[in-house]
Design a protein around this motif. Structure first.
Motif, mmCIF file in Angstrom:
data_model
loop_
_atom_site.group_PDB
_atom_site.id
_atom_site.type_symbol
_atom_site.label_atom_id
_atom_site.label_comp_id
_atom_site.label_asym_id
_atom_site.label_seq_id
_atom_site.Cartn_x
_atom_site.Cartn_y
_atom_site.Cartn_z
ATOM 1 N N GLU A 76 3.397 58.594 43.880
ATOM 2 C CA GLU A 76 2.406 59.217 44.753
ATOM 3 C C GLU A 76 1.783 60.438 44.085
ATOM 4 O O GLU A 76 0.554 60.634 44.115
ATOM 5 N N LEU A 77 2.611 61.261 43.461
ATOM 6 C CA LEU A 77 2.094 62.456 42.777
ATOM 7 C C LEU A 77 1.179 62.088 41.619
ATOM 8 O O LEU A 77 0.139 62.725 41.408
ATOM 9 N N ILE A 78 1.556 61.074 40.855
ATOM 10 C CA ILE A 78 0.723 60.646 39.728
ATOM 11 C C ILE A 78 -0.641 60.178 40.230
ATOM 12 O O ILE A 78 -1.688 60.524 39.659
ATOM 13 N N SER A 79 -0.660 59.418 41.320
ATOM 14 C CA SER A 79 -1.938 58.980 41.887
ATOM 15 C C SER A 79 -2.767 60.165 42.360
ATOM 16 O O SER A 79 -3.977 60.237 42.115
ATOM 17 N N LEU A 80 -2.134 61.101 43.029
ATOM 18 C CA LEU A 80 -2.853 62.243 43.584
ATOM 19 C C LEU A 80 -3.391 63.167 42.497
ATOM 20 O O LEU A 80 -4.492 63.721 42.624
ATOM 21 N N GLU A 81 -2.626 63.347 41.422
ATOM 22 C CA GLU A 81 -3.017 64.342 40.417
ATOM 23 C C GLU A 81 -3.919 63.785 39.329
ATOM 24 O O GLU A 81 -4.749 64.526 38.791
ATOM 25 N N VAL A 82 -3.768 62.503 38.973
ATOM 26 C CA VAL A 82 -4.600 61.977 37.885
ATOM 27 C C VAL A 82 -5.394 60.745 38.277
ATOM 28 O O VAL A 82 -6.179 60.230 37.477
ATOM 29 N N GLY A 83 -5.219 60.230 39.507
ATOM 30 C CA GLY A 83 -6.077 59.167 39.993
ATOM 31 C C GLY A 83 -5.676 57.755 39.638
ATOM 32 O O GLY A 83 -6.467 56.827 39.807
ATOM 33 N N LYS A 84 -4.438 57.533 39.181
ATOM 34 C CA LYS A 84 -4.016 56.170 38.874
ATOM 35 C C LYS A 84 -3.846 55.360 40.156
ATOM 36 O O LYS A 84 -3.392 55.880 41.176
ATOM 37 N N ILE A 85 -4.171 54.065 40.087
ATOM 38 C CA ILE A 85 -3.905 53.206 41.222
ATOM 39 C C ILE A 85 -2.395 53.106 41.421
ATOM 40 O O ILE A 85 -1.615 53.334 40.489
ATOM 41 N N THR A 86 -1.981 52.750 42.631
ATOM 42 C CA THR A 86 -0.564 52.802 42.985
ATOM 43 C C THR A 86 0.307 51.977 42.054
ATOM 44 O O THR A 86 1.361 52.443 41.592
ATOM 45 N N SER A 87 -0.095 50.758 41.738
ATOM 46 C CA SER A 87 0.757 49.908 40.903
ATOM 47 C C SER A 87 0.920 50.488 39.504
ATOM 48 O O SER A 87 2.000 50.409 38.905
ATOM 49 N N GLU A 88 -0.135 51.088 38.968
ATOM 50 C CA GLU A 88 -0.024 51.692 37.644
ATOM 51 C C GLU A 88 0.811 52.962 37.691
ATOM 52 O O GLU A 88 1.574 53.248 36.756
ATOM 53 N N ALA A 89 0.684 53.734 38.766
ATOM 54 C CA ALA A 89 1.483 54.946 38.901
ATOM 55 C C ALA A 89 2.967 54.601 39.015
ATOM 56 O O ALA A 89 3.812 55.217 38.354
ATOM 57 N N LEU A 90 3.282 53.596 39.828
ATOM 58 C CA LEU A 90 4.672 53.162 39.938
ATOM 59 C C LEU A 90 5.150 52.552 38.624
ATOM 60 O O LEU A 90 6.317 52.710 38.243
ATOM 61 N N GLY A 91 4.256 51.863 37.931
ATOM 62 C CA GLY A 91 4.610 51.317 36.624
ATOM 63 C C GLY A 91 4.957 52.402 35.624
ATOM 64 O O GLY A 91 5.848 52.223 34.781
ATOM 65 N N GLU A 92 4.262 53.526 35.708
ATOM 66 C CA GLU A 92 4.583 54.639 34.814
ATOM 67 C C GLU A 92 5.993 55.161 35.082
ATOM 68 O O GLU A 92 6.751 55.450 34.153
ATOM 69 N N VAL A 93 6.367 55.280 36.363
ATOM 70 C CA VAL A 93 7.719 55.737 36.685
ATOM 71 C C VAL A 93 8.747 54.704 36.226
ATOM 72 O O VAL A 93 9.816 55.060 35.720
ATOM 73 N N GLN A 94 8.426 53.429 36.376
ATOM 74 C CA GLN A 94 9.342 52.398 35.888
ATOM 75 C C GLN A 94 9.542 52.506 34.390
ATOM 76 O O GLN A 94 10.655 52.280 33.873
ATOM 77 N N GLU A 95 8.490 52.859 33.689
ATOM 78 C CA GLU A 95 8.601 53.071 32.247
ATOM 79 C C GLU A 95 9.596 54.193 31.940
ATOM 80 O O GLU A 95 10.370 54.118 30.980
ATOM 81 N N MET A 96 9.591 55.234 32.760
ATOM 82 C CA MET A 96 10.545 56.331 32.602
ATOM 83 C C MET A 96 11.972 55.844 32.835
ATOM 84 O O MET A 96 12.897 56.203 32.087
ATOM 85 N N ILE A 97 12.155 55.030 33.864
ATOM 86 C CA ILE A 97 13.480 54.479 34.142
ATOM 87 C C ILE A 97 13.949 53.617 32.980
ATOM 88 O O ILE A 97 15.107 53.683 32.542
ATOM 89 N N ASP A 98 13.026 52.813 32.449
ATOM 90 C CA ASP A 98 13.378 51.919 31.340
ATOM 91 C C ASP A 98 13.768 52.691 30.086
ATOM 92 O O ASP A 98 14.710 52.304 29.376
ATOM 93 N N ILE A 99 13.057 53.778 29.784
ATOM 94 C CA ILE A 99 13.405 54.527 28.581
ATOM 95 C C ILE A 99 14.744 55.227 28.755
ATOM 96 O O ILE A 99 15.488 55.418 27.785
ATOM 97 N N CYS A 100 15.091 55.587 29.992
ATOM 98 C CA CYS A 100 16.434 56.142 30.225
ATOM 99 C C CYS A 100 17.489 55.090 29.915
ATOM 100 O O CYS A 100 18.508 55.390 29.278
ATOM 101 N N ASP A 101 17.271 53.851 30.367
ATOM 102 C CA ASP A 101 18.213 52.775 30.050
ATOM 103 C C ASP A 101 18.350 52.603 28.541
ATOM 104 O O ASP A 101 19.459 52.448 28.013
ATOM 105 N N PHE A 102 17.218 52.602 27.857
ATOM 106 C CA PHE A 102 17.230 52.454 26.400
ATOM 107 C C PHE A 102 18.015 53.594 25.753
ATOM 108 O O PHE A 102 18.846 53.376 24.862
ATOM 109 N N ALA A 103 17.764 54.825 26.205
ATOM 110 C CA ALA A 103 18.400 55.988 25.598
ATOM 111 C C ALA A 103 19.904 56.010 25.844
ATOM 112 O O ALA A 103 20.678 56.445 24.984
ATOM 113 N N VAL A 104 20.329 55.542 27.017
ATOM 114 C CA VAL A 104 21.763 55.488 27.297
ATOM 115 C C VAL A 104 22.462 54.572 26.285
ATOM 116 O O VAL A 104 23.509 54.915 25.728
ATOM 117 N N GLY A 105 21.885 53.405 26.028
ATOM 118 C CA GLY A 105 22.455 52.532 25.009
ATOM 119 C C GLY A 105 22.414 53.165 23.633
ATOM 120 O O GLY A 105 23.364 53.059 22.840
#
Length: 511
Positions: free
Chosen positions: A98-127
């Protein structure tokens, strides 16, 4: 072309502050006088507090002290902190989106996709925290062993851009933390609430695991804050995302003090469309890569190099698809194209269109501003397609907007040459059913970009691969593969267990 309703001017500010509070931000502590507006409707999201340049030095001092303790923490224990951060990101995915959409104008699916990318890199980094491998090498001297070890580097400064206001920081931070580094983040001025919210979640993970809180800090402000990080001798690595013009300043200044820089700069990405291409597949790949994020990705497709035999048909189909793109409120269901980030981006787009027309281009789709009557201070535009007679100067330049230039080719070697004949070298793709063409494109004689795709567009990289480009894109690599090495220092060790002291290369220095 459908349009979705723009929210009123008094709605978004309270909405943004509520999302930040849910992430743990003490809103009163970050409130200040610096203007902060949403590209969704141009209205204020509330004033924010910017850091002073002097605060950067304090942050670096605190980060270095934290680093001295953090580097002694076993890497798997550092990975546990990142694992917890990923869990918190998952819990607050909707808030951050929601914050990403409000601050930079990304559509909801892309904004949520960006957060998912953050979750994925955490998984990668843990390994990765259990795989910071060195190597053992045979020695030419008997009773000796050579080995290579990797050690924490120090304080990492991260300067991120508006178009990925959180994900790029996470690429750097998740990897840097498991490598044993401390991180200071200078986020985009456009997205301070997103930055503070991400930092609050990471702070919580650090506290829960008893880690030094100062290994993660945020300094919000204008270019002068970034300059302080760039010039500070206590910052071992500066990872900066932005324009090539910015990189021309950052790179030499960091090098002048013998620091390291990791640069992710302009992209001017092309797709070659061969006669054998599946045009349905090509259409979907091109439209997302060219119009997604309103053309405001470094991997946005800006050029199509189509074989002359299918160029007309492809252009007609692209124009028809563009005419159906829903434009408007990025948080409304069904919207595919949100706003440009500000008026300067709109001005750059209109100038590029005029210049392209003066260089022989012809607009075949889009090109107009829309919804101005609903939101005078917001800048919604129709994604634009221009056919070009050749690769002119405007085509060779990156315009951070949804502009797609279509050109033709006759021979595949000519298409590869056009792909490579720009100063930038980030992402590229080819659409073809000819295996020989696909193999040639990804070979040493093919695309000169850091990302080279077959039958997908230029956008949408996965975190498992190293992300970055060549030439004026800066040469940096972030995210997956062995990009972690940029955040560590290498040592070559010689272990003598022989009881003798033979010298290398047969040198005799007996005394």
């Amino acid at each position: 072309m459908s349009r979705t309703e723009i929210p009123g001017s008094d709605v978004l500010g309270p909405q943004a502050l509520a999302a930040a509070r849910r992430c743990g931000v003490e809103v009163d502590a970050v409130t200040g006088e610096a203007a902060h507006r949403s590209p969704v409707n141009g209205a204020s999201l509330g004033g924010v507090r910017w850091s002073s340049p002097a605060e950067v030095d304090t942050a670096v001092t605190r980060a270095h002290e934290a680093f001295l303790a953090w580097r002694r923490t076993p890497a798997p224990a550092r990975g546990a902190v990142v694992k917890r951060f990923g869990e918190l990101l998952t819990q607050h995915k909707a808030d951050l989106g929601e914050l990403i959409s409000l601050e930079v104008g990304k559509i909801t699916s892309e904004a949520l996709g960006e957060v998912q990318e953050m979750i994925d890199i955490c998984d990668f980094a843990v390994g990765l925290s259990r795989q910071l491998y060195g190597r053992t090498t045979v020695s030419e001297r008997p009773g000796h062993r050579l080995m290579e070890t990797w050690h924490p580097l120090g304080v990492v400064g991260v300067i991120s851009a508006f178009n990925f206001p959180a994900a790029v920081w996470s690429w750097n931070t998740a990897i840097a933390l498991v490598c044993g580094d401390a991180v200071i983040w200078k986020p985009s001025e456009q997205a301070p609430l997103t930055a503070w919210s991400c930092a609050a979640l990471l702070d919580r993970a650090l506290v829960e695991h008893g880690a030094p809180p100062a290994v993660s800090q945020v300094v919000v402000g204008g270019p002068e804050i970034g300059e302080e990080l760039v010039d500070h001798s206590g910052v071992a690595l500066v990872s900066a995302t932005g324009s090539t013009r910015m990189g021309r300043t950052v790179g030499p200044r960091v090098a002048n003090r013998f620091g390291r820089s990791l640069l992710e700069l302009d992209g001017n990405n092309a797709a070659i469309v061969a006669p054998s291409a599946d045009l349905d597949l090509t259409l979907r790949g091109v439209v997302f890569a060219a119009a997604g994020t309103a053309g405001q990705r470094c991997t946005t497709m800006r050029r199509v190099i189509a074989h002359r035999s299918i160029a007309g048909q492809l252009t007609e189909r692209l124009a028809a698809a563009y005419a159906r793109l829903p434009i408007g409120n990025p948080m409304a269901e069904g919207t595919l194209v949100g706003p440009l980030v500000h008026g300067a981006a709109y001005e750059a787009m209109t100038k590029a269109i005029s210049r392209a027309e003066s260089e022989g281009g012809r607009v075949v789709a889009g090109g107009e501003r829309v919804l101005a009557e609903a939101a005078e201070q917001a800048f919604y535009v129709q994604p634009t397609i221009l056919t070009m007679p050749d690769q002119t100067e405007v085509v060779r330049s990156e315009t951070f907007a949804p502009l797609l230039y279509v050109m033709t080719y006759d021979e595949f070697d000519e298409a590869i040459a056009l792909n490579n004949a720009v100063p930038q070298g980030l992402s590229s793709s080819v659409f073809t059913s000819d295996q020989a063409e696909a193999e040639l494109f990804v070979s040493a004689e093919g695309s000169d970009c850091g990302i080279v795709n077959v039958n997908i567009g230029t956008s949408g990289a996965e975190i498992g691969g190293a992300f970055g480009g060549e030439k004026e894109t800066g040469g940096g690599r972030e995210s997956g593969s062995d990009a972690w090495r940029a955040y560590m220092r290498r040592a070559t060790n010689t272990i003598n267990y022989s009881g003798e002291l033979p010298l290398a290369q047969g040198v005799d220095f007996s005394v």
